[in-house]
Scaffold this active site. Structure first.
Site, short mmCIF file in Angstrom:
data_model
loop_
_atom_site.label_atom_id
_atom_site.label_comp_id
_atom_site.label_asym_id
_atom_site.label_seq_id
_atom_site.Cartn_x
_atom_site.Cartn_y
_atom_site.Cartn_z
N ALA A 16 -65.23 2.40 -112.93
CA ALA A 16 -66.31 1.44 -113.20
C ALA A 16 -67.62 2.18 -113.46
O ALA A 16 -68.35 2.51 -112.53
CB ALA A 16 -66.43 0.47 -112.03
N GLN A 74 -69.46 7.72 -132.37
CA GLN A 74 -70.82 8.24 -132.47
C GLN A 74 -71.18 9.09 -131.25
O GLN A 74 -71.90 10.08 -131.38
CB GLN A 74 -71.81 7.07 -132.65
CG GLN A 74 -71.74 6.39 -134.01
CD GLN A 74 -70.40 5.67 -134.28
OE1 GLN A 74 -69.78 5.10 -133.37
NE2 GLN A 74 -69.97 5.69 -135.52
N THR A 109 -69.41 1.55 -116.98
CA THR A 109 -70.17 0.73 -117.93
C THR A 109 -70.82 -0.48 -117.26
O THR A 109 -70.26 -1.06 -116.35
CB THR A 109 -69.22 0.28 -119.05
OG1 THR A 109 -68.71 1.45 -119.69
CG2 THR A 109 -69.92 -0.59 -120.08
N GLU A 110 -71.99 -0.83 -117.77
CA GLU A 110 -72.72 -2.02 -117.29
C GLU A 110 -73.23 -2.82 -118.49
O GLU A 110 -73.24 -2.30 -119.61
CB GLU A 110 -73.92 -1.57 -116.44
CG GLU A 110 -73.49 -0.81 -115.19
CD GLU A 110 -74.67 -0.41 -114.31
OE1 GLU A 110 -75.83 -0.70 -114.67
OE2 GLU A 110 -74.40 0.19 -113.26
N GLU A 132 -64.10 4.87 -123.85
CA GLU A 132 -64.28 6.25 -123.38
C GLU A 132 -65.16 7.06 -124.34
O GLU A 132 -64.95 8.25 -124.55
CB GLU A 132 -62.93 6.91 -123.08
CG GLU A 132 -62.21 6.18 -121.94
CD GLU A 132 -61.07 6.91 -121.31
OE1 GLU A 132 -61.06 8.15 -121.34
OE2 GLU A 132 -60.17 6.24 -120.79
N GLY A 133 -66.12 6.38 -124.90
CA GLY A 133 -67.08 7.05 -125.80
C GLY A 133 -66.76 6.75 -127.25
O GLY A 133 -65.70 7.12 -127.76
N HIS A 180 -47.42 -2.93 -146.13
CA HIS A 180 -46.68 -4.17 -145.87
C HIS A 180 -47.17 -5.33 -146.76
O HIS A 180 -46.55 -6.40 -146.77
CB HIS A 180 -46.85 -4.60 -144.41
CG HIS A 180 -45.99 -3.85 -143.44
ND1 HIS A 180 -46.17 -2.52 -143.13
CD2 HIS A 180 -44.92 -4.25 -142.70
CE1 HIS A 180 -45.27 -2.15 -142.24
NE2 HIS A 180 -44.48 -3.17 -141.97
N GLY A 204 -74.06 1.20 -121.72
CA GLY A 204 -72.76 1.49 -122.34
C GLY A 204 -72.75 2.94 -122.74
O GLY A 204 -72.45 3.83 -121.93
N1 COS Z 1 -68.75 17.97 -117.87
C1 COS Z 1 -69.56 18.28 -116.83
N2 COS Z 1 -70.89 18.02 -116.79
C2 COS Z 1 -71.39 17.37 -117.85
C3 COS Z 1 -70.63 16.98 -118.96
C4 COS Z 1 -69.25 17.32 -118.95
N3 COS Z 1 -68.45 16.99 -119.96
N4 COS Z 1 -71.41 16.37 -119.85
C5 COS Z 1 -72.65 16.36 -119.31
N5 COS Z 1 -72.64 16.96 -118.10
C6 COS Z 1 -73.78 17.21 -117.21
C7 COS Z 1 -74.85 17.97 -117.98
O1 COS Z 1 -74.61 19.36 -117.92
C8 COS Z 1 -76.11 17.56 -117.26
O2 COS Z 1 -76.23 18.33 -116.08
P1 COS Z 1 -77.65 19.04 -115.71
O3 COS Z 1 -78.60 17.89 -115.52
O4 COS Z 1 -77.34 19.78 -114.44
O5 COS Z 1 -77.99 19.89 -116.87
C9 COS Z 1 -75.82 16.13 -116.83
O6 COS Z 1 -74.40 15.99 -116.83
C10 COS Z 1 -76.43 15.12 -117.77
O7 COS Z 1 -75.86 15.34 -119.06
P2 COS Z 1 -76.57 14.98 -120.41
O8 COS Z 1 -77.97 15.48 -120.37
O9 COS Z 1 -75.68 15.40 -121.51
O10 COS Z 1 -76.64 13.37 -120.30
P3 COS Z 1 -76.93 12.36 -121.44
O11 COS Z 1 -77.52 11.17 -120.81
O12 COS Z 1 -77.70 12.99 -122.54
O13 COS Z 1 -75.44 12.02 -121.95
C11 COS Z 1 -73.87 11.04 -123.49
C12 COS Z 1 -75.29 11.48 -123.17
C13 COS Z 1 -74.01 10.07 -124.65
C14 COS Z 1 -73.05 12.24 -123.92
C15 COS Z 1 -73.16 10.38 -122.28
O14 COS Z 1 -73.98 9.40 -121.71
C16 COS Z 1 -71.86 9.74 -122.66
O15 COS Z 1 -70.82 10.39 -122.74
N6 COS Z 1 -71.88 8.41 -122.92
C17 COS Z 1 -70.70 7.64 -123.20
C18 COS Z 1 -70.17 7.07 -121.95
C19 COS Z 1 -68.77 6.59 -122.13
O16 COS Z 1 -67.90 7.28 -122.59
N7 COS Z 1 -68.56 5.35 -121.73
C20 COS Z 1 -67.30 4.78 -121.77
C21 COS Z 1 -67.06 4.22 -120.43
S1 COS Z 1 -65.51 4.49 -119.79
S2 COS Z 1 -64.34 3.33 -120.81
#
Ligand code: COS
Length: 386
Positions: free
Chosen positions: A123, A372, A125-126, A368-369, A343, A130
């Site tokens: 859990a 984009q 997403t809110e 899961e992202g 088809h 998103g």
């Molecule tokens: N593994 C480990 N650490 C990670 C990581 C990864 N894959 N990705 C980011 N981090 C860490 C970063 O290193 C950063 O740590 P520090 O503050 O110590 O430097 C911290 O987490 C914050 O990361 P970041 O600055 O990249 O955060 P953002 O807010 O810029 O992230 C995205 C942006 C868009 C990449 C992120 O919010 C994302 O993946 N969003 C999509 C969410 C998603 O998939 N939702 C689906 C829900 S589940 S169905």
């Protein structure tokens, strides 16, 4: 962590047979009734599917990532809703505990996750968080040795089946550093589930809102025991999850291609099978080439993933995972579109599996992202690297 080759070959053959003989014949039931037959869920438990990725010491099968993608490819060859029954247990629901949990948390939860007795759900997403997951608003206020949680989680897969959630809430200030991951018992007073979401496809999967009102969770249930680490846990969990969605996408593409080949051989127009026409062959060929490219990428990234201890995150591996998710999920979208095209009008009628798969596949590019988000992660990492 990996299963020995001989046992793994037997497992893979068993999964292939289960998909072919038990799941594929139940696809129409799934579509009509919007539910997975309970008898099949029992069979999934017996086969150990709930514990594929839980280490053997906790009663699971302990697959490596390279093995897991092979299993997910096979499971991808039928309706994604079947995999979703146990997908959160082997994936995003429990991986946080596996990757970052304390030894006590692992011992307490993982054996029941592996047996299927406990269904876990993820859990993050809110309503207003998103893609910008780090802006989540669900609050967790410390009160003695408990946190009190308030907020709403949205589109939570398997929430109606869940016994516990891996749930991200804000224990600190704004941004990623203020987020903690909690293990929340689904039966805690103050948790309410919203109505089942009515989705475009993937009938049989259960998703809904999870509403938290003054939910008291022991402070000991913060994954890893340290507040402020929850966003990183979520991102690591999603890295592995995204690769498995990529593998599932390849499996689904291979099934759609099989359906399209069969139809191209059977369907006659202008006095011969439509497969004899080069314009049909071109569509089949494009789908085959793209499927092989996607699958090769997924397997290569899985090997890199296995080369790293899972508690360490490697931005280069994350970037490659995003390449796999971007390519494989977009690829299956194109393959599904061509499947319907081959088809003809029949592809728009729900008697044919391609009509369903076309709708099912659409979600792969979103959850899961989104595509984009993957572009963002790839672009950022490319500019960061020397
Ligand atoms: N593994 C480990 N650490 C990670 C990581 C990864 N894959 N990705 C980011 N981090 C860490 C970063 O290193 C950063 O740590 P520090 O503050 O110590 O430097 C911290 O987490 C914050 O990361 P970041 O600055 O990249 O955060 P953002 O807010 O810029 O992230 C995205 C942006 C868009 C990449 C992120 O919010 C994302 O993946 N969003 C999509 C969410 C998603 O998939 N939702 C689906 C829900 S589940 S169905």
């Amino acid at each position: 962590m990996a299963l020995d080759t001989e046992s793994f070959d037997i497992l893979l053959a068993t999964v292939q047979r289960f998909v072919r003989e038990r799941l594929v014949p139940a696809e129409n039931y799934l579509e009509e009734h919007d539910e997975v037959p309970p008898a099949l869920i029992d069979e999934m438990k017996e086969l150990g599917l709930f514990g594929l990725t839980v280490p053997e010491e906790y009663g699971g099968i302990g697959l490596s990532v390279s093995q897991e993608v092979l299993v997910n490819y096979e499971l991808g060859r039928t309706a994604p809703a079947f995999r979703s029954v146990f997908g959160t247990n082997i994936g995003i629901g429990s991986q946080g505990i596996l990757m970052d949990g304390t030894p006590e948390q692992k011992a307490q939860y993982l054996p029941r996750v592996a047996s299927g007795e406990l269904v876990m759900s993820f859990a993050l997403t809110e309503p207003d968080a998103g893609t910008d997951a780090a802006s989540l608003k669900t609050r967790a206020e410390l009160d003695g040795d408990h946190y009190v949680l308030n907020g709403t989680k949205r589109f939570i897969t398997n929430a109606p089946r869940a016994g516990a959630f891996t749930l991200m809430a804000r224990t600190g200030g704004p941004g990623a550093g203020g987020v903690s991951s909690f293990i929340v018992d689904a039966h805690t007073p103050g948790i309410q589930l919203g109505k089942n979401d009515k989705k475009m496809g993937q009938r049989g999967t259960k998703t809904c809102d999870v509403i938290l009102e003054n939910v008291r969770v022991p402070a000991a249930n913060i994954i890893g025991g340290v507040p402020g680490q929850g966003f990183k846990t979520a991102m690591k969990v999603l890295d592995r999850g995204r690769l498995n969605i990529s593998a599932t996408s390849c499996g689904l593409a291979s099934r759609i291609l099989d359906e399209s080949r069969r139809y191209a051989r059977e369907r006659k127009q202008f006095g011969k099978a439509i497969g004899e026409f080069q314009l049909i062959q071109a569509m089949l060929a494009d789908s085959q080439a793209e499927l092989l490219a996607g699958w090769a990428l997924v397997r290569e990234v899985a090997q890199r993933f296995d080369g790293k201890p899972t508690h360490l995150s490697d931005p280069d591996v994350s970037m490659r995972v995003s390449c796999a998710k971007l390519f494989a999920t977009e690829m299956v979208g194109r393959v599904a579109d061509r499947g319907v095209q081959i088809h003809g009008g029949a592809g728009y009628i729900n008697e044919y599996p391609v009509e369903r798969f076309y709708r099912d596949a659409r979600l792969l590019r979103l959850y899961e992202g989104t595509t984009q988000v993957q572009q963002l992660i790839i672009g950022r990492e490319l500019l960061r690297q020397d």
